[in-house]
Design a protein around this motif. Structure first.
Motif, PDB file in Angstrom:
ATOM      1  N   VAL A  70      21.675  16.739   6.363  1.00 61.14           N
ATOM      2  CA  VAL A  70      20.823  15.594   6.039  1.00 61.14           C
ATOM      3  C   VAL A  70      19.779  15.378   7.125  1.00 61.14           C
ATOM      4  CG1 VAL A  70      22.666  14.410   4.761  1.00 61.14           C
ATOM      5  CG2 VAL A  70      22.354  13.936   7.193  1.00 61.14           C
ATOM      6  N   LEU A  71      18.780  14.605   6.777  1.00 61.96           N
ATOM      7  CA  LEU A  71      17.796  14.081   7.723  1.00 61.96           C
ATOM      8  C   LEU A  71      17.602  12.608   7.408  1.00 61.96           C
ATOM      9  CD1 LEU A  71      14.989  16.819   7.690  1.00 61.96           C
ATOM     10  CD2 LEU A  71      16.615  16.363   9.525  1.00 61.96           C
ATOM     11  N   THR A  72      17.122  11.849   8.370  1.00 67.30           N
ATOM     12  CA  THR A  72      16.733  10.474   8.084  1.00 67.30           C
ATOM     13  C   THR A  72      15.278  10.478   7.625  1.00 67.30           C
ATOM     14  OG1 THR A  72      15.925   9.997  10.311  1.00 67.30           O
ATOM     15  CG2 THR A  72      18.294   9.602   9.878  1.00 67.30           C
ATOM     16  N   TYR A  73      14.860   9.362   7.057  1.00 68.18           N
ATOM     17  CA  TYR A  73      13.452   9.231   6.659  1.00 68.18           C
ATOM     18  C   TYR A  73      12.557   9.453   7.878  1.00 68.18           C
ATOM     19  CZ  TYR A  73      15.234   7.151   2.354  1.00 68.18           C
ATOM     20  OH  TYR A  73      15.896   6.929   1.172  1.00 68.18           O
ATOM     21  N   GLY A  74      12.964   8.900   9.019  1.00 63.17           N
ATOM     22  CA  GLY A  74      12.196   9.070  10.246  1.00 63.17           C
ATOM     23  C   GLY A  74      12.153  10.516  10.713  1.00 63.17           C
ATOM     24  N   ASP A  75      13.267  11.234  10.555  1.00 64.65           N
ATOM     25  CA  ASP A  75      13.295  12.655  10.927  1.00 64.65           C
ATOM     26  C   ASP A  75      12.261  13.445  10.123  1.00 64.65           C
ATOM     27  OD1 ASP A  75      15.506  12.240  12.635  1.00 64.65           O
ATOM     28  OD2 ASP A  75      16.956  12.878  11.112  1.00 64.65           O
ATOM     29  N   PRO A 127       8.812   6.590   8.445  1.00 66.48           N
ATOM     30  CA  PRO A 127       9.890   6.550   7.463  1.00 66.48           C
ATOM     31  C   PRO A 127       9.503   5.848   6.154  1.00 66.48           C
ATOM     32  CG  PRO A 127      10.472   5.298   9.447  1.00 66.48           C
ATOM     33  CD  PRO A 127       9.180   5.967   9.713  1.00 66.48           C
ATOM     34  N   ARG A 128       8.676   4.836   6.230  1.00 62.24           N
ATOM     35  CA  ARG A 128       8.295   4.141   4.991  1.00 62.24           C
ATOM     36  C   ARG A 128       7.479   5.042   4.077  1.00 62.24           C
ATOM     37  NH1 ARG A 128       7.108  -2.068   6.846  1.00 62.24           N
ATOM     38  NH2 ARG A 128       9.279  -2.465   7.404  1.00 62.24           N
ATOM     39  N   PHE A 129       6.595   5.831   4.660  1.00 59.27           N
ATOM     40  CA  PHE A 129       5.816   6.777   3.859  1.00 59.27           C
ATOM     41  C   PHE A 129       6.748   7.759   3.162  1.00 59.27           C
ATOM     42  CE2 PHE A 129       3.682  10.863   3.312  1.00 59.27           C
ATOM     43  CZ  PHE A 129       2.618  10.485   2.511  1.00 59.27           C
ATOM     44  N   VAL A 130       7.700   8.309   3.920  1.00 57.67           N
ATOM     45  CA  VAL A 130       8.645   9.279   3.365  1.00 57.67           C
ATOM     46  C   VAL A 130       9.456   8.632   2.246  1.00 57.67           C
ATOM     47  CG1 VAL A 130      10.660  10.715   3.877  1.00 57.67           C
ATOM     48  CG2 VAL A 130       8.747  10.606   5.501  1.00 57.67           C
ATOM     49  N   GLY A 131       9.947   7.417   2.471  1.00 61.10           N
ATOM     50  CA  GLY A 131      10.709   6.716   1.441  1.00 61.10           C
ATOM     51  C   GLY A 131       9.898   6.457   0.185  1.00 61.10           C
ATOM     52  N   ASN A 132       8.646   6.074   0.357  1.00 57.74           N
ATOM     53  CA  ASN A 132       7.786   5.842  -0.808  1.00 57.74           C
ATOM     54  C   ASN A 132       7.530   7.129  -1.582  1.00 57.74           C
ATOM     55  OD1 ASN A 132       7.422   3.046  -0.736  1.00 57.74           O
ATOM     56  ND2 ASN A 132       5.856   3.231   0.849  1.00 57.74           N
ATOM     57  N   VAL A 133       7.327   8.224  -0.870  1.00 58.48           N
ATOM     58  CA  VAL A 133       7.127   9.510  -1.549  1.00 58.48           C
ATOM     59  C   VAL A 133       8.362   9.860  -2.372  1.00 58.48           C
ATOM     60  CG1 VAL A 133       6.932  12.011  -1.187  1.00 58.48           C
ATOM     61  CG2 VAL A 133       5.425  10.442   0.060  1.00 58.48           C
ATOM     62  N   LEU A 134       9.529   9.734  -1.772  1.00 61.55           N
ATOM     63  CA  LEU A 134      10.749  10.078  -2.504  1.00 61.55           C
ATOM     64  C   LEU A 134      10.979   9.141  -3.680  1.00 61.55           C
ATOM     65  CD1 LEU A 134      13.152  11.159   0.350  1.00 61.55           C
ATOM     66  CD2 LEU A 134      12.047  12.581  -1.365  1.00 61.55           C
ATOM     67  N   ARG A 135      10.680   7.878  -3.503  1.00 63.23           N
ATOM     68  CA  ARG A 135      10.859   6.916  -4.590  1.00 63.23           C
ATOM     69  C   ARG A 135       9.953   7.256  -5.773  1.00 63.23           C
ATOM     70  NH1 ARG A 135       8.028   2.616  -5.854  1.00 63.23           N
ATOM     71  NH2 ARG A 135       6.984   2.517  -3.844  1.00 63.23           N
ATOM     72  N   LEU A 145      18.280  10.052   4.426  1.00 64.78           N
ATOM     73  CA  LEU A 145      19.016   8.801   4.573  1.00 64.78           C
ATOM     74  C   LEU A 145      18.295   7.783   5.428  1.00 64.78           C
ATOM     75  CD1 LEU A 145      22.219  10.574   5.887  1.00 64.78           C
ATOM     76  CD2 LEU A 145      21.696  10.104   3.521  1.00 64.78           C
ATOM     77  N   ARG A 146      18.848   6.604   5.438  1.00 62.29           N
ATOM     78  CA  ARG A 146      18.399   5.577   6.365  1.00 62.29           C
ATOM     79  C   ARG A 146      18.943   5.932   7.755  1.00 62.29           C
ATOM     80  NH1 ARG A 146      20.234   0.313   3.269  1.00 62.29           N
ATOM     81  NH2 ARG A 146      18.907  -0.742   4.784  1.00 62.29           N
ATOM     82  N   ALA A 147      18.391   5.316   8.767  1.00 64.03           N
ATOM     83  CA  ALA A 147      18.756   5.645  10.154  1.00 64.03           C
ATOM     84  C   ALA A 147      20.216   5.367  10.472  1.00 64.03           C
ATOM     85  CB  ALA A 147      17.847   4.874  11.118  1.00 64.03           C
ATOM     86  N   ASP A 148      20.874   4.520   9.689  1.00 66.56           N
ATOM     87  CA  ASP A 148      22.291   4.228   9.938  1.00 66.56           C
ATOM     88  C   ASP A 148      23.228   5.155   9.164  1.00 66.56           C
ATOM     89  OD1 ASP A 148      22.084   3.294   7.334  1.00 66.56           O
ATOM     90  OD2 ASP A 148      22.698   1.243   7.804  1.00 66.56           O
ATOM     91  N   GLY A 149      22.674   6.146   8.472  1.00 67.72           N
ATOM     92  CA  GLY A 149      23.491   7.104   7.732  1.00 67.72           C
ATOM     93  C   GLY A 149      23.795   6.691   6.311  1.00 67.72           C
TER      94      GLY A 149
END
Length: 115
Positions: free
Chosen positions: A33-38, A48-56, A68-72
């Protein structure tokens, strides 16, 4: 019109950098796995928000559960499906101390180092 040929329209183009995000997500091996920030750091200039929006918006055909989110934890609303994928792929999991029912990824063991 007689003699005119109709060419198929060009497929819609994804917004700039969307393909880059999806390429990184596709490259994450099963069980890792990677985090959105990774993902953003691997791209060098995205957060991370850009990555999350792209995936969404565009990631339904990608292995989105590997990001994942930074907390796993998985993104809200996706946890049940993500946990199923994690178990099938053998991702290292842990329980959340604050919520013994919640399952999270053990990032120390499952994080991918990247290409």
């Amino acid at each position: 019109m007689p003699g005119a040929t109709s060419a198929a329209p060009d497929p819609p183009r994804l917004p700039e950098r969307v393909e880059d995000v999806l390429d990184v997500v596709e490259a994450i091996p099963p069980g890792r796995v990677l985090t959105y920030g990774d993902v953003g750091e691997l791209l060098g200039d995205r957060g991370p928000r850009f990555v999350g929006n792209v995936l969404r918006r565009f990631g339904s055909g990608s292995p989105w559960w590997r990001v994942l989110r930074a907390d796993g934890s998985a993104a809200p609303g996706l946890a049940a499906v993500a946990v199923e994928h994690w178990r099938v792929e053998g991702v290292a999991l842990r329980r959340d101390d604050a919520d013994p029912v919640a399952v999270r990824v053990d990032l120390a063991r499952a994080r991918w180092e990247g290409p």
